[in-house]
Design a protein around this motif. Structure first.
Motif, PDB file in Angstrom:
ATOM      1  N   ARG A 234       0.827  -1.215   0.000  1.00 17.88           N
ATOM      2  CA  ARG A 234       0.000   0.000   0.000  1.00 17.88           C
ATOM      3  C   ARG A 234       0.856   1.258   0.000  1.00 17.88           C
ATOM      4  O   ARG A 234       0.435   2.296  -0.502  1.00 17.88           O
ATOM      5  N   TRP A 235       2.034   1.159   0.584  1.00 16.09           N
ATOM      6  CA  TRP A 235       2.878   2.347   0.692  1.00 16.09           C
ATOM      7  C   TRP A 235       3.912   2.412  -0.437  1.00 16.09           C
ATOM      8  O   TRP A 235       4.370   3.496  -0.782  1.00 16.09           O
ATOM      9  N   GLY A 236       4.262   1.271  -0.994  1.00 18.17           N
ATOM     10  CA  GLY A 236       5.267   1.252  -2.048  1.00 18.17           C
ATOM     11  C   GLY A 236       6.658   1.583  -1.508  1.00 18.17           C
ATOM     12  O   GLY A 236       6.918   1.510  -0.307  1.00 18.17           O
ATOM     13  N   GLU A 237       7.544   1.953  -2.415  1.00 14.50           N
ATOM     14  CA  GLU A 237       8.904   2.333  -2.019  1.00 14.50           C
ATOM     15  C   GLU A 237       8.875   3.699  -1.335  1.00 14.50           C
ATOM     16  O   GLU A 237       8.278   4.651  -1.846  1.00 14.50           O
ATOM     17  N   GLU A 238       9.543   3.790  -0.183  1.00 13.24           N
ATOM     18  CA  GLU A 238       9.615   5.066   0.550  1.00 13.24           C
ATOM     19  C   GLU A 238      11.056   5.553   0.503  1.00 13.24           C
ATOM     20  O   GLU A 238      11.892   5.159   1.326  1.00 13.24           O
ATOM     21  N   ASP A 239      11.345   6.425  -0.460  1.00 12.09           N
ATOM     22  CA  ASP A 239      12.731   6.850  -0.726  1.00 12.09           C
ATOM     23  C   ASP A 239      12.976   8.321  -0.426  1.00 12.09           C
ATOM     24  O   ASP A 239      14.088   8.817  -0.675  1.00 12.09           O
ATOM     25  N   CYS A 240      11.978   9.034   0.091  1.00  9.40           N
ATOM     26  CA  CYS A 240      12.155  10.460   0.383  1.00  9.40           C
ATOM     27  C   CYS A 240      11.770  10.736   1.832  1.00  9.40           C
ATOM     28  O   CYS A 240      10.898  10.067   2.402  1.00  9.40           O
ATOM     29  N   ALA A 241      12.448  11.740   2.424  1.00 11.94           N
ATOM     30  CA  ALA A 241      12.259  12.021   3.852  1.00 11.94           C
ATOM     31  C   ALA A 241      11.543  13.346   4.063  1.00 11.94           C
ATOM     32  O   ALA A 241      11.643  14.274   3.253  1.00 11.94           O
ATOM     33  N   HIS A 242      10.825  13.410   5.173  1.00 13.88           N
ATOM     34  CA  HIS A 242      10.150  14.650   5.559  1.00 13.88           C
ATOM     35  C   HIS A 242      10.216  14.813   7.070  1.00 13.88           C
ATOM     36  O   HIS A 242      10.463  13.852   7.814  1.00 13.88           O
ATOM     37  N   ILE A 243       9.992  16.050   7.536  1.00 15.03           N
ATOM     38  CA  ILE A 243       9.894  16.315   8.972  1.00 15.03           C
ATOM     39  C   ILE A 243       8.438  16.115   9.381  1.00 15.03           C
ATOM     40  O   ILE A 243       7.534  16.697   8.782  1.00 15.03           O
ATOM     41  N   ARG A 244       8.228  15.299  10.425  1.00 17.90           N
ATOM     42  CA  ARG A 244       6.861  15.070  10.893  1.00 17.90           C
ATOM     43  C   ARG A 244       6.433  16.212  11.812  1.00 17.90           C
ATOM     44  O   ARG A 244       7.202  16.666  12.656  1.00 17.90           O
ATOM     45  N   ALA A 245       5.215  16.651  11.636  1.00 14.31           N
ATOM     46  CA  ALA A 245       4.709  17.759  12.448  1.00 14.31           C
ATOM     47  C   ALA A 245       4.442  17.321  13.881  1.00 14.31           C
ATOM     48  O   ALA A 245       4.516  18.125  14.818  1.00 14.31           O
ATOM     49  N   SER A 246       4.138  16.043  14.086  1.00 16.34           N
ATOM     50  CA  SER A 246       3.740  15.565  15.417  1.00 16.34           C
ATOM     51  C   SER A 246       4.866  15.653  16.437  1.00 16.34           C
ATOM     52  O   SER A 246       4.647  16.057  17.578  1.00 16.34           O
TER      53      SER A 246
END
Length: 267
Positions: A234-246
């Motif tokens: 469902r998520w596929g390849e996760e190759d990029c990063a982000h800052i989580r707001a939580s």
């Protein structure tokens, strides 16, 4: 003839009438015999005492020889122990000299490192002053905010990671590269929702690097991240990063997700 007979008769008369010489001679022989006997007895007694003395001396000499031999063995053992102790002392002296030499070298190194530390501290203070001065004169474009020696822009829209990077490049910048804790804290205050940063492993799975090509050293990954979608299709390849707001930690997601982004450039 008559005269000779008369002389002979007179001699016989003399011998018969005067028996004293014979008696004296016998007495003298008896006295000498007693004297010699006494000498022999004395020599015998002396010999017995001499023999006893020799036996006694031999006994004491044997004991003395054994004692001397034992003392000689003790002396040899003592000399051996002294020799071994001397060798140990010599070895300990060499070790002490070696330790002192190393201690002296370490002391010199420590002194040199202390001087270098003081010099580095002085240079750091000078750099901070220069950065403060630079921040005072730095001019960022309208809508951009400045922090340290860079200008930052928080996008007003969302898009994929590739679209976000194209937008930053069109502005003469690139997606933000976080290389210090202060910058991470600044971005945490700047962003209010999950936001793209310039970190990816697109070229090689698991080998994360920044858009400027520098490897990942400072890390703020969330627990159990990055996980490349945990293998869930469902998520596929996760190759990029982000800052989580939580919690302001990092997470990996699909590069096709739509998120706002932060651009960074040095004016």
């Amino acid at each position: 003839m008559y005269a000779m007979e008369a002389i002979y008769n007179n001699i016989e008369c003399v011998k018969l009438d005067n028996p004293t010489p014979s008696t004296n001679y016998t007495g003298q022989r008896s006295s000498k015999k007693n004297f010699y006997l006494g000498v022999i007895l004395s020599l015998g007694v002396l010999t017995v005492f001499l023999l006893i003395g020799i036996i006694t001396f031999s006994f004491f000499y044997h004991n003395l020889a054994g004692h001397v031999s034992a003392e000689a063995e003790k002396r040899d053992l003592l000399n051996k122990n002294i020799f071994e102790l001397s060798n140990q002392l010599s070895s300990m002296t060499e070790e002490r000299d070696f330790v002192n030499k190393n201690f002296s070298a370490l002391s010199n190194q420590l002194s040199s490192m202390t001087e270098e530390r003081d010099l580095l501290s002085k240079k750091t203070e000078e750099l901070k002053k220069l950065l403060c001065f630079y921040n005072q004169i730095i001019q960022c474009p309208a809508g951009w905010s400045n922090f340290s020696y860079s200008c930052y822009l928080l996008s007003g829209s969302s898009g994929s990671w590739d679209a976000a990077r194209r937008d930053c490049r069109d502005r003469g910048a690139d997606l933000v590269v976080i290389d210090c804790t202060k910058e991470q804290e600044y971005l945490t205050r700047l962003t209010k929702t999950s936001t793209w940063i310039g970190l990816h492993d697109i070229e090689e799975e698991g080998k994360w690097k920044w858009v400027d090509g520098t490897p990942l050293n400072l890390k703020y990954w969330a627990d159990d991240q990055p996980d490349n979608g945990s293998g869930d299709p469902r998520w596929g390849e996760e190759d990029c990063a982000h800052i989580r707001a939580s919690d302001s930690t990092w997470n990996d997601v699909s590069c096709r997700d739509f998120l706002p982004w932060v651009c960074e450039k040095i004016p």
